[in-house]
Design an enzyme around this catalytic site. Sequence first.
Site, mmCIF file in Angstrom:
data_model
loop_
_atom_site.group_PDB
_atom_site.id
_atom_site.type_symbol
_atom_site.label_atom_id
_atom_site.label_comp_id
_atom_site.label_asym_id
_atom_site.label_seq_id
_atom_site.Cartn_x
_atom_site.Cartn_y
_atom_site.Cartn_z
ATOM 1 N N ASN A 41 79.200 11.993 7.061
ATOM 2 C CA ASN A 41 79.174 11.261 5.790
ATOM 3 C C ASN A 41 77.887 11.576 5.032
ATOM 4 O O ASN A 41 76.833 11.852 5.631
ATOM 5 C CB ASN A 41 79.366 9.753 5.990
ATOM 6 C CG ASN A 41 78.435 9.132 6.998
ATOM 7 O OD1 ASN A 41 77.972 9.792 7.923
ATOM 8 N ND2 ASN A 41 78.146 7.854 6.835
ATOM 9 N N GLU A 54 85.086 12.544 7.112
ATOM 10 C CA GLU A 54 86.380 13.240 7.119
ATOM 11 C C GLU A 54 86.505 14.131 5.891
ATOM 12 O O GLU A 54 87.068 15.232 5.951
ATOM 13 C CB GLU A 54 87.529 12.217 7.128
ATOM 14 C CG GLU A 54 87.602 11.358 8.377
ATOM 15 C CD GLU A 54 86.787 10.075 8.271
ATOM 16 O OE1 GLU A 54 85.766 10.063 7.537
ATOM 17 O OE2 GLU A 54 87.161 9.090 8.929
HETATM 18 N N1 THU Z 1 82.569 6.305 6.514
HETATM 19 C C1 THU Z 1 83.045 7.513 6.942
HETATM 20 O O1 THU Z 1 82.317 8.516 6.918
HETATM 21 N N2 THU Z 1 84.320 7.575 7.379
HETATM 22 C C2 THU Z 1 85.176 6.514 7.467
HETATM 23 O O2 THU Z 1 86.343 6.685 7.782
HETATM 24 C C3 THU Z 1 84.678 5.169 7.181
HETATM 25 C C4 THU Z 1 83.373 5.086 6.493
HETATM 26 C C5 THU Z 1 81.203 6.225 6.023
HETATM 27 C C6 THU Z 1 81.070 6.033 4.540
HETATM 28 C C7 THU Z 1 79.693 5.410 4.434
HETATM 29 O O3 THU Z 1 78.742 6.462 4.363
HETATM 30 C C8 THU Z 1 79.504 4.669 5.743
HETATM 31 O O4 THU Z 1 80.533 5.139 6.607
HETATM 32 C C9 THU Z 1 79.617 3.163 5.627
HETATM 33 O O5 THU Z 1 80.782 2.811 4.978
#
Ligand code: THU
Length: 130
Positions: A41, A54
């Site tokens: 992320n 993802e």
């Molecule tokens: N996040 C992801 O990378 N994937 C997910 O499926 C759920 C949430 C990240 C987005 C953000 O940077 C952090 O988790 C908190 O929401």
Amino acid sequence: MSHDLFLAARQAMAKAHAPYSKFPVGAALRTEDGRVFSGCNIEVASYPEGWCAETTALGHYIMGGGGRIAEIAVVAERMDRITPCGGCRQRLAEFASAETKLFLCDQTGVVETVTMGQMLPYGFEGSTLK
Ligand code: THU
């Protein structure tokens, strides 16, 4: 086979740029012909502009030639079993099938295996637009 995908996701998670949520996430996917792509992320100071692990993995996968997705692994540092957010379910479904396996992981490995069909039942399908 699922453990190597977990390891790729965990390695990706180590690269997360998540200074605001402090919630690192990693994802990895394998194509039907065996290529592996991963992502973390990436958050930005204007919070809504950040994006999920993802989605980063999908960007690498498309630039690496695309194809159909066979398996996906997801891991988050602060969760025992993360599931992809709604938006990422839709993005993954674009390139997966209902049978595509999703490995939900904790810090040590896969804790649960589900299918994309289970993760996104009654999803909106692109065939509707043709
Ligand atoms: N996040 C992801 O990378 N994937 C997910 O499926 C759920 C949430 C990240 C987005 C953000 O940077 C952090 O988790 C908190 O929401």
